[in-house]
Design a protein around this motif. Sequence first.
Motif, PDB file in Angstrom:
ATOM      1  N   ASP A 189      44.043  93.577  -6.982  1.00 11.90           N
ATOM      2  CA  ASP A 189      45.421  93.596  -6.500  1.00 11.90           C
ATOM      3  C   ASP A 189      45.824  92.252  -5.916  1.00 11.90           C
ATOM      4  O   ASP A 189      47.014  91.945  -5.851  1.00 11.90           O
ATOM      5  N   THR A 190      44.866  91.439  -5.505  1.00  5.15           N
ATOM      6  CA  THR A 190      45.192  90.064  -5.119  1.00  5.15           C
ATOM      7  C   THR A 190      45.587  89.269  -6.352  1.00  5.15           C
ATOM      8  O   THR A 190      46.525  88.457  -6.310  1.00  5.15           O
ATOM      9  N   GLU A 191      44.887  89.491  -7.466  1.00  4.15           N
ATOM     10  CA  GLU A 191      45.307  88.862  -8.727  1.00  4.15           C
ATOM     11  C   GLU A 191      46.744  89.257  -9.061  1.00  4.15           C
ATOM     12  O   GLU A 191      47.551  88.436  -9.501  1.00  4.15           O
ATOM     13  N   TYR A 192      47.059  90.532  -8.845  1.00  2.00           N
ATOM     14  CA  TYR A 192      48.411  91.037  -9.083  1.00  2.00           C
ATOM     15  C   TYR A 192      49.404  90.363  -8.141  1.00  2.00           C
ATOM     16  O   TYR A 192      50.504  89.965  -8.552  1.00  2.00           O
ATOM     17  N   ALA A 193      49.024  90.230  -6.876  1.00  2.00           N
ATOM     18  CA  ALA A 193      49.901  89.608  -5.885  1.00  2.00           C
ATOM     19  C   ALA A 193      50.128  88.129  -6.171  1.00  2.00           C
ATOM     20  O   ALA A 193      51.184  87.574  -5.813  1.00  2.00           O
ATOM     21  N   MET A 194      49.171  87.486  -6.814  1.00  3.44           N
ATOM     22  CA  MET A 194      49.331  86.076  -7.154  1.00  3.44           C
ATOM     23  C   MET A 194      50.474  85.870  -8.156  1.00  3.44           C
ATOM     24  O   MET A 194      51.083  84.805  -8.206  1.00  3.44           O
ATOM     25  N   VAL A 195      50.756  86.905  -8.942  1.00  2.00           N
ATOM     26  CA  VAL A 195      51.864  86.836  -9.898  1.00  2.00           C
ATOM     27  C   VAL A 195      53.197  86.726  -9.158  1.00  2.00           C
ATOM     28  O   VAL A 195      54.094  85.981  -9.573  1.00  2.00           O
ATOM     29  N   ASP A 196      53.332  87.464  -8.060  1.00  3.34           N
ATOM     30  CA  ASP A 196      54.608  87.567  -7.345  1.00  3.34           C
ATOM     31  C   ASP A 196      54.693  86.684  -6.111  1.00  3.34           C
ATOM     32  O   ASP A 196      55.671  86.778  -5.357  1.00  3.34           O
ATOM     33  N   ARG A 197      53.711  85.838  -5.886  1.00  3.44           N
ATOM     34  CA  ARG A 197      53.632  85.135  -4.602  1.00  3.44           C
ATOM     35  C   ARG A 197      54.913  84.363  -4.269  1.00  3.44           C
ATOM     36  O   ARG A 197      55.424  84.472  -3.143  1.00  3.44           O
ATOM     37  N   ASP A 198      55.449  83.606  -5.196  1.00  7.77           N
ATOM     38  CA  ASP A 198      56.639  82.808  -4.903  1.00  7.77           C
ATOM     39  C   ASP A 198      57.819  83.694  -4.514  1.00  7.77           C
ATOM     40  O   ASP A 198      58.559  83.390  -3.569  1.00  7.77           O
ATOM     41  N   ASP A 199      58.002  84.796  -5.250  1.00  7.04           N
ATOM     42  CA  ASP A 199      59.098  85.721  -4.949  1.00  7.04           C
ATOM     43  C   ASP A 199      58.874  86.413  -3.604  1.00  7.04           C
ATOM     44  O   ASP A 199      59.811  86.595  -2.829  1.00  7.04           O
ATOM     45  N   ASP A 200      57.635  86.821  -3.333  1.00  7.18           N
ATOM     46  CA  ASP A 200      57.326  87.503  -2.081  1.00  7.18           C
ATOM     47  C   ASP A 200      57.561  86.600  -0.876  1.00  7.18           C
ATOM     48  O   ASP A 200      58.049  87.046   0.174  1.00  7.18           O
ATOM     49  N   LEU A 201      57.226  85.326  -1.000  1.00  3.55           N
ATOM     50  CA  LEU A 201      57.475  84.378   0.078  1.00  3.55           C
ATOM     51  C   LEU A 201      58.969  84.248   0.358  1.00  3.55           C
ATOM     52  O   LEU A 201      59.398  84.179   1.520  1.00  3.55           O
ATOM     53  N   ARG A 202      59.744  84.268  -0.704  1.00  2.00           N
ATOM     54  CA  ARG A 202      61.191  84.102  -0.568  1.00  2.00           C
ATOM     55  C   ARG A 202      61.858  85.301   0.097  1.00  2.00           C
ATOM     56  O   ARG A 202      62.787  85.140   0.887  1.00  2.00           O
ATOM     57  N   ILE A 203      61.372  86.514  -0.210  1.00  2.00           N
ATOM     58  CA  ILE A 203      62.033  87.714   0.320  1.00  2.00           C
ATOM     59  C   ILE A 203      61.337  88.293   1.549  1.00  2.00           C
ATOM     60  O   ILE A 203      61.804  89.261   2.136  1.00  2.00           O
ATOM     61  N   GLY A 204      60.193  87.714   1.941  1.00  2.53           N
ATOM     62  CA  GLY A 204      59.540  88.124   3.181  1.00  2.53           C
ATOM     63  C   GLY A 204      58.601  89.296   3.067  1.00  2.53           C
ATOM     64  O   GLY A 204      58.335  89.972   4.070  1.00  2.53           O
ATOM     65  N   VAL A 205      58.043  89.537   1.882  1.00  2.45           N
ATOM     66  CA  VAL A 205      57.070  90.609   1.691  1.00  2.45           C
ATOM     67  C   VAL A 205      55.668  90.034   1.872  1.00  2.45           C
ATOM     68  O   VAL A 205      55.372  88.931   1.392  1.00  2.45           O
ATOM     69  N   ARG A 206      54.784  90.774   2.555  1.00  7.72           N
ATOM     70  CA  ARG A 206      53.426  90.304   2.810  1.00  7.72           C
ATOM     71  C   ARG A 206      52.513  90.631   1.630  1.00  7.72           C
ATOM     72  O   ARG A 206      52.720  91.614   0.917  1.00  7.72           O
ATOM     73  N   SER A 207      51.471  89.835   1.447  1.00  5.72           N
ATOM     74  CA  SER A 207      50.465  90.120   0.424  1.00  5.72           C
ATOM     75  C   SER A 207      49.206  89.323   0.717  1.00  5.72           C
ATOM     76  O   SER A 207      49.236  88.333   1.459  1.00  5.72           O
ATOM     77  N   SER A 208      48.108  89.750   0.109  1.00  5.63           N
ATOM     78  CA  SER A 208      46.844  89.025   0.272  1.00  5.63           C
ATOM     79  C   SER A 208      46.924  87.636  -0.331  1.00  5.63           C
ATOM     80  O   SER A 208      46.301  86.691   0.171  1.00  5.63           O
ATOM     81  N   ALA A 209      47.694  87.483  -1.409  1.00  9.97           N
ATOM     82  CA  ALA A 209      47.828  86.166  -2.029  1.00  9.97           C
ATOM     83  C   ALA A 209      48.476  85.181  -1.067  1.00  9.97           C
ATOM     84  O   ALA A 209      48.115  84.001  -1.030  1.00  9.97           O
ATOM     85  N   ILE A 210      49.427  85.655  -0.285  1.00 11.95           N
ATOM     86  CA  ILE A 210      50.071  84.802   0.723  1.00 11.95           C
ATOM     87  C   ILE A 210      49.113  84.538   1.881  1.00 11.95           C
ATOM     88  O   ILE A 210      48.989  83.408   2.362  1.00 11.95           O
ATOM     89  N   LEU A 211      48.427  85.584   2.335  1.00 10.78           N
ATOM     90  CA  LEU A 211      47.500  85.436   3.462  1.00 10.78           C
ATOM     91  C   LEU A 211      46.376  84.454   3.143  1.00 10.78           C
ATOM     92  O   LEU A 211      46.051  83.578   3.948  1.00 10.78           O
ATOM     93  N   PHE A 212      45.782  84.578   1.952  1.00  3.25           N
ATOM     94  CA  PHE A 212      44.648  83.727   1.592  1.00  3.25           C
ATOM     95  C   PHE A 212      45.080  82.308   1.236  1.00  3.25           C
ATOM     96  O   PHE A 212      44.278  81.373   1.337  1.00  3.25           O
ATOM     97  N   GLY A 213      46.319  82.128   0.804  1.00  3.19           N
ATOM     98  CA  GLY A 213      46.813  80.797   0.470  1.00  3.19           C
ATOM     99  C   GLY A 213      45.987  80.130  -0.623  1.00  3.19           C
ATOM    100  O   GLY A 213      45.698  80.734  -1.652  1.00  3.19           O
ATOM    101  N   ARG A 214      45.571  78.900  -0.366  1.00  2.00           N
ATOM    102  CA  ARG A 214      44.805  78.160  -1.380  1.00  2.00           C
ATOM    103  C   ARG A 214      43.383  78.683  -1.521  1.00  2.00           C
ATOM    104  O   ARG A 214      42.656  78.272  -2.436  1.00  2.00           O
ATOM    105  N   ALA A 215      42.982  79.590  -0.652  1.00  2.00           N
ATOM    106  CA  ALA A 215      41.654  80.210  -0.758  1.00  2.00           C
ATOM    107  C   ALA A 215      41.713  81.511  -1.550  1.00  2.00           C
ATOM    108  O   ALA A 215      40.748  82.276  -1.556  1.00  2.00           O
ATOM    109  N   ASP A 216      42.839  81.754  -2.242  1.00  5.79           N
ATOM    110  CA  ASP A 216      43.024  83.023  -2.938  1.00  5.79           C
ATOM    111  C   ASP A 216      41.978  83.270  -4.022  1.00  5.79           C
ATOM    112  O   ASP A 216      41.406  84.359  -4.114  1.00  5.79           O
TER     113      ASP A 216
END
Length: 296
Positions: A189-216
């Motif tokens: 699901d982190t792989e899945y979240a990596m797909v939406d990371r840019d959009d999630d950052l823009r709209i304020g939704v949390r995800s593991s891809a955002i939390l882990f950042g470059r360590a994803d």
Amino acid sequence: MDRPAYPYDCQPSRLALYVRLTRLDKPVGTLLLLWPTLTGLWIASNGWPSALHLAIFCLGTLLMRSAGCAINDVVDRDFDGHVKRTAERVVASGQVSAAEAMLVSLLLTLAAALLLIPLNLLSFALALLGVVVAGSYPLFKRFFPLPQAYLAIAFSFGIPMAFAAVQGKVPPIGWWLFAANLFWVVAYDTEYAMVDRDDDLRIGVRSSAILFGRADVAAVMVCYGLFFSLLLAVGGLARLAWPFYFGWTVAFGCAVYHYFLIRTRERDRCFTAFRHNQWVGLAVFAGVACAFALKA
């Protein structure tokens, strides 16, 4: 006046919209739930699950995944339209009303509840807890920094339910398998979240891809590593023969392939890695099932 999403002469039928709402046209999510549930069922029954239990868990998995998708689309309807991958979901695009989607989810949940009638009280209690976790998951994306971990709990409840249904309890091996599955869900699901990371950052939704950042990428591979390590413990506890280890090796090879897909963090490649996890689950289940068949 706004134009309709579809010309009047080619609007999709209600059935087609419901299929999209419940993701029946996208079975990968169902398979990601089904394979670990069947793995738990096979281990719990020493390789000989009853036809009734097999039918209950297969159909129940399909119904609850579909119900979960419907309720998720209701909760996320104000966000999905701003995310490239989800903009055309039927609730966000107005083709199905929120009330209608809620009704579909309720009917599917009630149908799944009927499947619990032949099962014991512990199975029912675990199912109820699983529904609460799954139903509240969409809200966790608003404030919890690692919602994938919460989703992992919901996606793993089929394992203790299978042990409870067969044995009337959840032995340690059931919880070891549950723990292993938690790490697998966080990985894919982190792989899945990596797909939406840019959009999630823009709209304020949390995800593991955002939390882990470059360590994803590293985090995904660590989760895979813990998943496969715990699976070895499960195999040892169940005293499974070589087919289990062959299936384990195939699944491990899939995870290595996923590293090469996600290391560039390209949307399409991350989504491919996520979808490919159905083969990880199948390889593990096939290894377990074949190992028990060899014992017979």
